[in-house]
Enzyme design. Structure first.
Site, PDB file in Angstrom:
ATOM      1  N   HIS A   1      -7.106  -1.937   6.184  1.00  0.00           N
ATOM      2  CA  HIS A   1      -6.273  -0.814   5.984  1.00  0.00           C
ATOM      3  C   HIS A   1      -7.117   0.343   5.743  1.00  0.00           C
ATOM      4  CE1 HIS A   1      -2.853   0.846   8.101  1.00  0.00           C
ATOM      5  NE2 HIS A   1      -2.574   1.502   6.744  1.00  0.00           N
TER       6      HIS A   1
ATOM      7  N   ASP B   1       5.869   4.856   4.655  1.00  0.00           N
ATOM      8  CA  ASP B   1       6.913   3.469   6.114  1.00  0.00           C
ATOM      9  C   ASP B   1       6.659   2.066   4.541  1.00  0.00           C
ATOM     10  OD1 ASP B   1       4.621   3.596   6.532  1.00  0.00           O
ATOM     11  OD2 ASP B   1       5.160   2.553   7.837  1.00  0.00           O
TER      12      ASP B   1
ATOM     13  N   HIS C   1       0.984  -1.147   0.224  1.00  0.00           N
ATOM     14  CA  HIS C   1      -0.137   0.089   0.187  1.00  0.00           C
ATOM     15  C   HIS C   1       0.650   1.370   0.418  1.00  0.00           C
ATOM     16  CE1 HIS C   1       1.357  -0.562   4.451  1.00  0.00           C
ATOM     17  NE2 HIS C   1       0.619   0.711   4.759  1.00  0.00           N
TER      18      HIS C   1
END
Length: 301
Positions: free
Chosen positions: A141, A67, A63
């Protein structure tokens, strides 16, 4: 000699620490290298780990949170600077195409290598080679996220005692493997199925069907455990897993080697992740990841 191992380049979640870089994971699978979730600083971590741009064949992004993807710009430019001679394929959520475009062309550089863009939009197989099948499952998510699973085709293990009992030796061993039967003896009579190895990569997600499907029967499962169990509500609110949740997934899926990673900066004692994972009933091999660690894929049983 073929090598199957995971090279861990970074293990932090949203905020890196003095000891943990942002995410980055290289799976060496025989002669190929698959780079998962290159976060900020991945190019430097590759240098520290002895990983070259020439080692890469695929890039898989779960995704587009920073990070997990900000390192794409540097990695792609390094691929071009080093003039990697083979094709490199990039997989990422199709909904994040504009983010991929921005990262791929974040600054000026000379493009010398063709990168094949292969965005992901649904569950299923996304690549098939002679050595493995790569598939994806949607996760849960706040932004679209996909996990990846690599499966080696099943093979055959020849059984010397049965070959001897049927008088099959020398060139006839290869012949029965090719033809399936010779002189009334079938391949099944002198061999058994050798299950292919399985690897899965599960990053930012709540518990969902995709997590369980990816983990099922894995030899090596790399899975986020951002939070400890006492912070489970934070995990649910932000779309993450706890150490205990990840371990129970691995336990129920029959995982042989579990790698926990993607740790929140709020925790300073990694031993607690191991303790909670064991308390959840996982009895297989367990690794609490740290930067630059190498984890071999378990040998076939």
């Amino acid at each position: 000699m073929s090598v199957r191992e995971l090279v861990i380049l970074g293990t932090a979640s949203q905020v890196p620490t003095r000891h943990r870089n942002h995410n980055g994971y290289l799976l060496r699978w025989d002669g190929e290298g698959i780079l998962f979730d290159p976060g900020e600083g991945t190019q430097r971590q590759m240098l520290r780990a002895g990983v070259a741009a020439h080692d890469l064949n695929r890039i898989c992004v779960t995704h587009f949170h920073g990070d997990h993807s900000l390192g794409l710009a540097g990695v792609i430019q390094r691929i071009n600077l080093d003039r990697v001679p083979h094709e490199i394929t990039a997989h990422y959520p199709r909904s994040g195409q504009h983010f991929f475009n921005r990262l791929r062309y974040a600054t000026a550089y000379r493009e010398t290598v063709g990168i094949t863009e292969s965005p992901v939009s649904a569950d299923g197989v996304i690549a098939t080679t002679g050595n493995y099948t790569l598939e994806t499952r949607k996760l849960s998510h706040p932004v679209e996220s996909h996990g990846y699973r690599l499966t080696e085709p099943d093979g055959r293990r020849m059984l010397p005692d049965r070959l001897a009992a049927h008088g099959i030796k020398g060139p006839d061993v290869g012949r029965i493997q090719r033809e399936g039967m010779i002189d009334g003896v079938a391949l099944d009579d002198v061999s058994e199925v050798r299950s292919g190895q399985r690897f899965a990569f599960v990053m930012d997600t709540r518990l969902c069907d995709g997590v369980h499907a990816l983990a099922e029967g894995c030899d090596l499962l790399v899975i986020e455990s951002t939070f400890l169990d006492e912070d489970e509500q934070l995990a649910v609110d932000h779309g993450h897993l706890t150490a205990g949740q990840a371990a129970r997934v691995a336990r129920d899926a029959g995982v042989r080697h579990l790698v926990l990673t993607h740790f929140s900066q709020r925790y300073s004692e990694p031993e607690e992740f191991e303790r909670q994972a064991r308390a959840a009933g996982f009895e297989g091999e367990l690794t609490v990841a740290h930067d630059l660690l190498r984890v071999p894929v378990p040998k076939r049983q």
